[in-house]
Design a protein around this motif. Sequence first.
Motif, PDB file in Angstrom:
ATOM      1  N   SER A  49      -6.045  -0.717  12.617  1.00  8.24           N
ATOM      2  CA  SER A  49      -5.027  -0.230  11.592  1.00  8.24           C
ATOM      3  C   SER A  49      -3.779  -0.687  12.382  1.00  8.24           C
ATOM      4  N   GLN A  50      -2.805  -1.112  11.640  1.00 15.71           N
ATOM      5  CA  GLN A  50      -1.672  -1.337  12.384  1.00 15.71           C
ATOM      6  C   GLN A  50      -0.776  -0.122  12.693  1.00 15.71           C
ATOM      7  N   SER A  51      -0.928   0.874  11.695  1.00 15.81           N
ATOM      8  CA  SER A  51       0.080   1.979  11.814  1.00 15.81           C
ATOM      9  C   SER A  51      -0.800   3.120  12.564  1.00 15.81           C
ATOM     10  N   LYS A  87      -1.091 -10.634  -0.536  1.00 12.21           N
ATOM     11  CA  LYS A  87       0.288 -10.688  -0.470  1.00 12.21           C
ATOM     12  C   LYS A  87       1.080 -10.788  -1.727  1.00 12.21           C
ATOM     13  N   VAL A 104       6.866  -4.007   4.434  1.00  9.85           N
ATOM     14  CA  VAL A 104       5.673  -3.164   3.882  1.00  9.85           C
ATOM     15  C   VAL A 104       4.353  -4.109   3.920  1.00  9.85           C
ATOM     16  N   THR A 113      -3.568   5.535   9.059  1.00 11.89           N
ATOM     17  CA  THR A 113      -4.274   5.251   7.739  1.00 11.89           C
ATOM     18  C   THR A 113      -5.221   6.576   7.438  1.00 11.89           C
ATOM     19  N   CYS A 117      -8.565  -1.239   6.173  1.00 12.35           N
ATOM     20  CA  CYS A 117      -8.019  -1.048   4.843  1.00 12.35           C
ATOM     21  C   CYS A 117      -7.126  -2.441   4.560  1.00 12.35           C
ATOM     22  N   GLY A 118      -6.845  -2.859   3.407  1.00 10.86           N
ATOM     23  CA  GLY A 118      -6.123  -3.659   3.063  1.00 10.86           C
ATOM     24  C   GLY A 118      -6.099  -4.997   3.894  1.00 10.86           C
ATOM     25  N   THR A 119      -4.967  -5.508   4.416  1.00  8.92           N
ATOM     26  CA  THR A 119      -4.688  -6.605   5.317  1.00  8.92           C
ATOM     27  C   THR A 119      -5.494  -6.298   6.514  1.00  8.92           C
ATOM     28  N   ALA A 163       2.178  -6.411   5.314  1.00  4.67           N
ATOM     29  CA  ALA A 163       1.768  -6.838   6.968  1.00  4.67           C
ATOM     30  C   ALA A 163       1.822  -8.312   7.076  1.00  4.67           C
ATOM     31  N   GLU A 187       1.233  -7.581  -3.947  1.00  7.29           N
ATOM     32  CA  GLU A 187       1.905  -6.578  -3.557  1.00  7.29           C
ATOM     33  C   GLU A 187       3.205  -6.886  -3.417  1.00  7.29           C
TER      34      GLU A 187
HETATM   35  C1  AGP Z   1      -0.423  -5.152   3.893  1.00  6.32           C
HETATM   36  O1  AGP Z   1       0.251  -5.795   3.214  1.00  6.32           O
HETATM   37  C2  AGP Z   1      -0.589  -3.824   3.117  1.00  6.32           C
HETATM   38  N1  AGP Z   1       0.682  -3.207   3.188  1.00  6.32           N
HETATM   39  C3  AGP Z   1      -1.802  -2.999   3.243  1.00  6.32           C
HETATM   40  O2  AGP Z   1      -2.968  -3.290   2.861  1.00  6.32           O
HETATM   41  C4  AGP Z   1      -2.207  -2.344   4.870  1.00  6.32           C
HETATM   42  O3  AGP Z   1      -2.621  -3.242   5.592  1.00  6.32           O
HETATM   43  C5  AGP Z   1      -3.302  -1.214   4.764  1.00  6.32           C
HETATM   44  O4  AGP Z   1      -2.745  -0.169   4.145  1.00  6.32           O
HETATM   45  C6  AGP Z   1      -3.613  -0.804   6.034  1.00  6.32           C
HETATM   46  O5  AGP Z   1      -2.872  -0.409   7.059  1.00  6.32           O
HETATM   47  P1  AGP Z   1      -2.863   0.064   8.396  1.00  6.32           P
HETATM   48  O6  AGP Z   1      -3.158  -1.410   9.175  1.00  6.32           O
HETATM   49  O7  AGP Z   1      -1.772   0.771   8.976  1.00  6.32           O
HETATM   50  O8  AGP Z   1      -3.988   0.989   8.520  1.00  6.32           O
END
Ligand code: AGP
Length: 620
Positions: A355-357, A493, A406, A360, A308-310, A408, A496
Amino acid sequence: MCGIVGYVGPRSALGVVVEGLRRLEYRGYDSAGVAIISDEGAMQTAKKAGRIENLDAELAELTISGSTGMGHTRWATHGAPNDRNAHPHCDVTGRIAVVHNGIIENYAELQAELEQSGVEFSSDTDSETVAHLVAAELAKTAANGGADDLATAVRTICRRLQGAFTLVLLDRDHPDSVVAARRNSPLVLGIGDGEMFLGSDVAAFIEFTKQAVELGQDQLVEITREGYAITDFYGAPVEGKRFTIDWDLSAAEKGGYDYFMLKEIQEQPTAVADTLRSHFVDGKIVLDEQRLDAGVLREVDKVYVVACGTAYHAGLIAKYAIEHWTRIPVEIEFASEFRYRDPVLNRQTLVVAISQSGETADTLEAVRHAKDQRATVLAICNTNGAQIPRESDAVLYTHAGPEIGVAATKTFTAQVSAGLIVGLALAQARGTKYGDEIAAEFRALESMPEHIAKTLEGIEDVRTLAREIADSKAILFLGRHVGYPVAMEGALKLKELAYMHAEGFPAGELKHGPIALVESGLPVVVVMPSPMGRPLLHQKMLSNIAEISARGARTIVIATEGDELAAKHAAHLIEVPAVPTLMSPLVSTIPLQVLAAEIAQARGYDVDKPRNLAKSVTVE
Ligand code: AGP
């Protein structure tokens, strides 16, 4: 999304909890609250809509003390973000207090049942049901002569709940412990000396301990000063997985920068270097953190990237690299769409979930769907032990460190690097590249931190430009090939952070509609391919620049150093070092991150906490 902190120990629980909430602010929230049990056994609560400063002001009017407590930052789902709906929520007697992250999907049915039995709700949330259900369960057990035990009651109620939840509960009648439970939402436990902590993530208690325990799916934990006990929802004991947090407090502090995001932009050379480290040993790509057999990679005949997203933009770059290096077809999909359109998956399919986190919800559900269909899932994740890597067959960790802003930034460049490592690992397993070719690509990758550092040295000019265009109505971003995901990332970027209309388009699509948006003075950012790496595309981009310039746009061109043609046609030129095409997003994205942050600051916005956004999106 929603931050949770819990504490029991010798310190002032209020201090620990409020500090923990501050460290979790980055997750995104619109109200905050605390519950502390006093030494005299009173349940003391305070909650306020808005930032933690509002809660601080409320707390300054109260005298709250005690050494057992919990706190919550709420990102509204059910019920408006106001004082009434802020957490904690209590049962009618005020004995039980609960904070909740997630969505209780069957809350309407549970609420109706409670209302029938005479309970009056004092909020519009799904979460309040839990406080009443637990209180009712305790009352029922007491009436039957059973043990007055919060953990047992919470286990019984958890078995009735549907959806996603991390719950933390306090019981006024048992002030020496805190009970927490989780399903599909995050919770970690911090082990101190004579004190225990709970947090949505380790940032909540990083200044007190580095020893932590992952709480698994459908598990409950009870913490006291003496220790902790984990069980499943039926009471069977479970051994929690212990780990040591490998970053320290300084990583979660601004270190002299006004915003975390600005610090994190500067940390990108290290984030990429740390992500690449130890993945090329004795002339071979090594994925040592993963549990995937080379034989499995050899059999792969189709790759899906879900994110998702970035992370999706990083995935697009991975698609180009994997297809180019391995000739395996790669599809990229927004995680939120993936499982709803019945994708064709089988044992030969590799699903790369980025996914960074690692929390998600959309990406987690995509992983589950892929696993149900017997595909092999490889996660690219920045958070040790998060749910997505836990449920995947294998994981490649990005080592970007904690990302508090927030938006990324460093995790994006780390994800791009990880995607390129996966591409090279597949090429190696399938023999689509010779060993020396793979070695050459990896060496080029290893030089990227240096190129990123050089790009960062030249960003002063971007800052000046940002202030000049900060009042624009909109900004368009154009790119071709891997410049297209970079354009999309630049636009995301800006949306947001600066709340400005921004779109990223493939430059070739311009004539099919978006060119109608071009008017005199409109800033258009053009991500140029290198004239050496992609001469044909370079030529076509020059034509696109000419088309938009002819219509009065102000062209801001990100081009490779020494690109004289780009310099000649650009209204404003931003130069980046010459690097291999597939690696070019690692440098061309940097000025766009800076541009968005600077425009946001010029417009007076909080760069780290953009409105309406959450760092971890734990609901679908
Ligand atoms: C990035 O700037 C955002 N805040 C958002 O798009 C993020 O990348 C997205 O919600 C995915 O998150 P994740 O990598 O933790 O899954």
